[in-house]
Design a protein around this motif. Structure first.
Motif, mmCIF file in Angstrom:
data_model
loop_
_atom_site.group_PDB
_atom_site.id
_atom_site.type_symbol
_atom_site.label_atom_id
_atom_site.label_comp_id
_atom_site.label_asym_id
_atom_site.label_seq_id
_atom_site.Cartn_x
_atom_site.Cartn_y
_atom_site.Cartn_z
ATOM 1 N N ASN A 141 -8.633 41.075 -5.695
ATOM 2 C CA ASN A 141 -9.164 39.709 -5.745
ATOM 3 C C ASN A 141 -9.257 39.215 -7.186
ATOM 4 O O ASN A 141 -8.958 38.056 -7.483
ATOM 5 C CB ASN A 141 -10.550 39.640 -5.084
ATOM 6 N N LEU A 142 -9.670 40.109 -8.068
ATOM 7 C CA LEU A 142 -9.817 39.737 -9.475
ATOM 8 C C LEU A 142 -8.443 39.544 -10.135
ATOM 9 O O LEU A 142 -8.246 38.599 -10.911
ATOM 10 C CB LEU A 142 -10.642 40.820 -10.179
ATOM 11 N N ALA A 143 -7.498 40.404 -9.790
ATOM 12 C CA ALA A 143 -6.142 40.283 -10.364
ATOM 13 C C ALA A 143 -5.480 38.993 -9.900
ATOM 14 O O ALA A 143 -4.909 38.242 -10.705
ATOM 15 C CB ALA A 143 -5.291 41.496 -9.955
ATOM 16 N N VAL A 144 -5.576 38.719 -8.596
ATOM 17 C CA VAL A 144 -4.951 37.516 -8.044
ATOM 18 C C VAL A 144 -5.666 36.268 -8.563
ATOM 19 O O VAL A 144 -5.033 35.293 -8.982
ATOM 20 C CB VAL A 144 -4.951 37.572 -6.501
ATOM 21 N N GLY A 145 -7.004 36.301 -8.530
ATOM 22 C CA GLY A 145 -7.792 35.155 -8.999
ATOM 23 C C GLY A 145 -7.494 34.844 -10.455
ATOM 24 O O GLY A 145 -7.486 33.688 -10.874
ATOM 25 N N SER A 146 -7.253 35.882 -11.260
ATOM 26 C CA SER A 146 -7.031 35.707 -12.701
ATOM 27 C C SER A 146 -5.558 35.687 -13.078
ATOM 28 O O SER A 146 -5.216 35.487 -14.246
ATOM 29 C CB SER A 146 -7.731 36.841 -13.467
ATOM 30 N N ARG A 147 -4.683 35.963 -12.087
ATOM 31 C CA ARG A 147 -3.235 36.012 -12.324
ATOM 32 C C ARG A 147 -2.851 36.987 -13.428
ATOM 33 O O ARG A 147 -2.163 36.619 -14.400
ATOM 34 C CB ARG A 147 -2.699 34.614 -12.650
ATOM 35 N N VAL A 148 -3.337 38.208 -13.296
ATOM 36 C CA VAL A 148 -3.060 39.254 -14.290
ATOM 37 C C VAL A 148 -2.711 40.545 -13.557
ATOM 38 O O VAL A 148 -2.808 40.640 -12.333
ATOM 39 C CB VAL A 148 -4.291 39.513 -15.192
ATOM 40 N N GLY A 149 -2.323 41.544 -14.318
ATOM 41 C CA GLY A 149 -2.177 42.894 -13.791
ATOM 42 C C GLY A 149 -3.364 43.727 -14.239
ATOM 43 O O GLY A 149 -3.892 43.520 -15.339
ATOM 44 N N LEU A 150 -3.801 44.643 -13.408
ATOM 45 C CA LEU A 150 -4.886 45.539 -13.793
ATOM 46 C C LEU A 150 -4.368 46.971 -13.774
ATOM 47 O O LEU A 150 -3.764 47.399 -12.782
ATOM 48 C CB LEU A 150 -6.064 45.428 -12.820
ATOM 49 N N VAL B 161 -12.678 51.948 -17.298
ATOM 50 C CA VAL B 161 -11.776 52.572 -16.329
ATOM 51 C C VAL B 161 -10.362 51.986 -16.358
ATOM 52 O O VAL B 161 -9.536 52.345 -15.527
ATOM 53 C CB VAL B 161 -12.341 52.463 -14.888
ATOM 54 N N GLY B 162 -10.084 51.104 -17.305
ATOM 55 C CA GLY B 162 -8.730 50.556 -17.337
ATOM 56 C C GLY B 162 -8.648 49.326 -18.212
ATOM 57 O O GLY B 162 -9.556 49.047 -19.007
ATOM 58 N N GLU B 163 -7.541 48.603 -18.059
ATOM 59 C CA GLU B 163 -7.316 47.442 -18.925
ATOM 60 C C GLU B 163 -6.535 46.358 -18.179
ATOM 61 O O GLU B 163 -5.942 46.605 -17.126
ATOM 62 C CB GLU B 163 -6.540 47.871 -20.171
ATOM 63 N N VAL B 164 -6.543 45.169 -18.752
ATOM 64 C CA VAL B 164 -5.859 44.028 -18.141
ATOM 65 C C VAL B 164 -4.512 43.818 -18.830
ATOM 66 O O VAL B 164 -4.438 43.815 -20.060
ATOM 67 C CB VAL B 164 -6.728 42.754 -18.248
ATOM 68 N N LYS B 165 -3.475 43.671 -18.027
ATOM 69 C CA LYS B 165 -2.124 43.469 -18.556
ATOM 70 C C LYS B 165 -1.585 42.113 -18.083
ATOM 71 O O LYS B 165 -2.101 41.538 -17.119
ATOM 72 C CB LYS B 165 -1.203 44.572 -18.038
ATOM 73 N N ALA B 166 -0.556 41.660 -18.726
ATOM 74 C CA ALA B 166 0.077 40.398 -18.297
ATOM 75 C C ALA B 166 0.759 40.619 -16.955
ATOM 76 O O ALA B 166 1.353 41.671 -16.722
ATOM 77 C CB ALA B 166 1.089 39.951 -19.341
ATOM 78 N N SER B 167 0.643 39.663 -16.061
ATOM 79 C CA SER B 167 1.349 39.791 -14.792
ATOM 80 C C SER B 167 2.842 39.636 -15.061
ATOM 81 O O SER B 167 3.250 39.020 -16.053
ATOM 82 C CB SER B 167 0.855 38.759 -13.790
#
Lengths: 323, 323
Positions: free
Chosen positions: A211-220, A305-311
């Motif tokens: 939900n957070l990845a889609v809502g923010s349009r990013v990769g996790l 526990v991780g990081e945010v990447k560009a979709s």
């Protein structure tokens, strides 16, 4: 189901049903909005008082996940005829005590007779309309924080199936009654650096991450080895314990998943959580500080526990690493 | 059940669980309080969209009964596996439309799978903390007003039992979707003259009258012949229709009851109402005016149905007259 409803056109609706956020937000004035949520669940253990506390903590968590302060709650209950009146009273008392612990008050309730036992709360909290945590807003370079261990679904089902006895399960389940209040308060203190947040509940870590990845349009990207876990979860997986939600959770995130999962991690990342932790996307430069302050505030398991990447051209994704 | 909970000591709690009021009230600031309530019910007819509207009107009514303005609602649903997804969507759409009619918005929801079908709302409204209608406050010499006909429980059960067909029942049931909004707005306009109020729901007219009599420590005299009734109710009683709540309702007010009731009136005054009317204790000098203004505002059935008397040495009582 609710996501299918069209968005109300009311301009006072700050957060409605369209983004799978944890609660709705409605603006009352320039500086005050109400955060509204409701949740009710089936018993997770045989102790009615502790169940009441856990169900209340679980309901209150949605307000904390939005950065709100719970104020008033309404008890929601379905009690079977066979339930002893003292047990019903204990459930309600547990819920009321946990609401008081949150600094809020139970000011009403609705109880029906039914075949199943359900208990929970609708909660109204307050929040500044410009200071809300949402599923949307995670930025590339953010780091991901999880504030509580995973695996409560496995323990609850292990107890139901006899794979773990009450004596060993109880200390884990008692932790589910803990509020996400301290975590939320620290997040509010560092508001500018918390870009997105949600709490981890029925959809499991990856479902809410989705939900957070889609809502923010990013990769996790999630580092499996860093995930905090409740005790006994490996034993539960080895004994073949799973939950009724694990498979639908897995299927629902499969299209976004990248990387391999062993049987063990596959169970854990899709395990539905009751009263789970906060999952936070915080600015890369301040994530360590946020984590430290969470631990100092008593949120002992808070971990990066991780990081945010560009979709990518495929859109948002969930990458699991370290298997 | 909720009345057994101790009152929260929180001074912001304006109305809690202690007086059987329709909703709880929690003060946010000097001039703003939130009114919180929740209700969910089983289907009253076979039309999912109309059922959704009725259930929503029923939930919203508790906010109107306190003089509040509904703002935000959370959908509460238990849907059986067998329920067609389109039917579930229709229920939710009916609820959402009626919430919009109230000038409020559905901003979230919680749905579980269960064996029974339940739907309703938790609603948060706003009200000035000094302008709340309550069960307490009726004064000797007040006159009593009822704003809607009685007998919806008989029609709903008559339909279930085949004592009335859908074609004749539907016009009655469609009226249950009407909001108590206009009634509440007129009551707010004449706030100083409305000494106590409640809405008539599951406990029937006398059950809710009892709460008002006990809360206000007065006697209530009700003129049976003046009570507004839905069409077909005499036929339902003659056909032996009753409801599962009628007997417990009767037993619960029996100790306070004075006067004789024929079989017909006995069914009607204890008949559980879904989305029932307002029951108002208004100053004797202004009750006629209030009633006229209610009718002018479209509350066509608003009628004076009795008066408030001093309680006797036996305490509060309910007197039925005109049989």
């Amino acid at each position: 189901m609710m996501a299918g409803l069209r968005r109300p056109s009311d301009p006072a609706v700050v957060v409605g049903t369209e983004t799978s956020d944890d609660a709705g937000v409605y603006r009352l004035s320039e500086d005050t909005a109400i955060v509204c949520t409701a949740d009710f669940i089936t018993p997770v253990l045989d102790d009615p008082y502790l169940f009441g506390k856990i169900a209340a903590a679980n309901s209150l968590s949605d307000v904390y996940a939005m950065g709100g302060v719970p104020r008033a709650a309404i008890a929601l209950a379905m009690f079977p005829k066979e339930l002893a009146p003292e047990a019903a009273a204990q459930i309600l008392a547990g819920g009321q005590d946990q609401v008081a612990e949150a600094g809020a008050a139970v000011i009403g309730g609705h109880t029906v007779r039914g075949q199943e036992l359900y208990y929970g709360l609708s909660v109204t909290g307050v929040v500044h309309p410009d200071r809300i945590f949402r599923n949307v807003g995670a930025r590339v370079g953010d780091r991901l924080i999880l504030t509580r261990p995973l695996g409560s679904g496995l323990i609850i089902n292990g107890l139901r199936k006899g794979a773990i006895d009450e004596a060993r399960a109880r200390p884990v389940l008692a932790r589910l009654a803990e509020l996400n209040r301290a975590a939320s308060e620290v997040m509010v203190q560092l508001f500018e650096h918390v870009h997105a947040a949600t709490d981890v509940t029925g959809f499991g870590l990856l479902g809410h991450a989705r939900n957070l990845a889609v809502g923010s349009r990013v990769g996790l990207a999630i580092d499996l080895g860093s995930l905090p876990l409740y005790p006994h979860v490996r034993e539960m997986v080895e004994k073949g314990v799973t939950t009724g939600s694990t498979r639908p959770n897995r299927e629902s995130v499969a299209p976004l998943l990248r990387g391999a999962l062993s049987k063990f991690w596959d169970e854990l990342v899709h395990d539905p959580q009751t009263s789970g932790g906060m999952f936070i996307s915080a600015s890369g430069a301040r994530a360590d500080e946020l984590c430290r302050r969470l631990v100092d505030a008593g949120v002992a398991d808070a971990t990066i526990v991780g990081e945010v990447k560009a979709s990518t051209s495929d859109g948002p994704f969930l990458e699991v690493r370290g298997e």
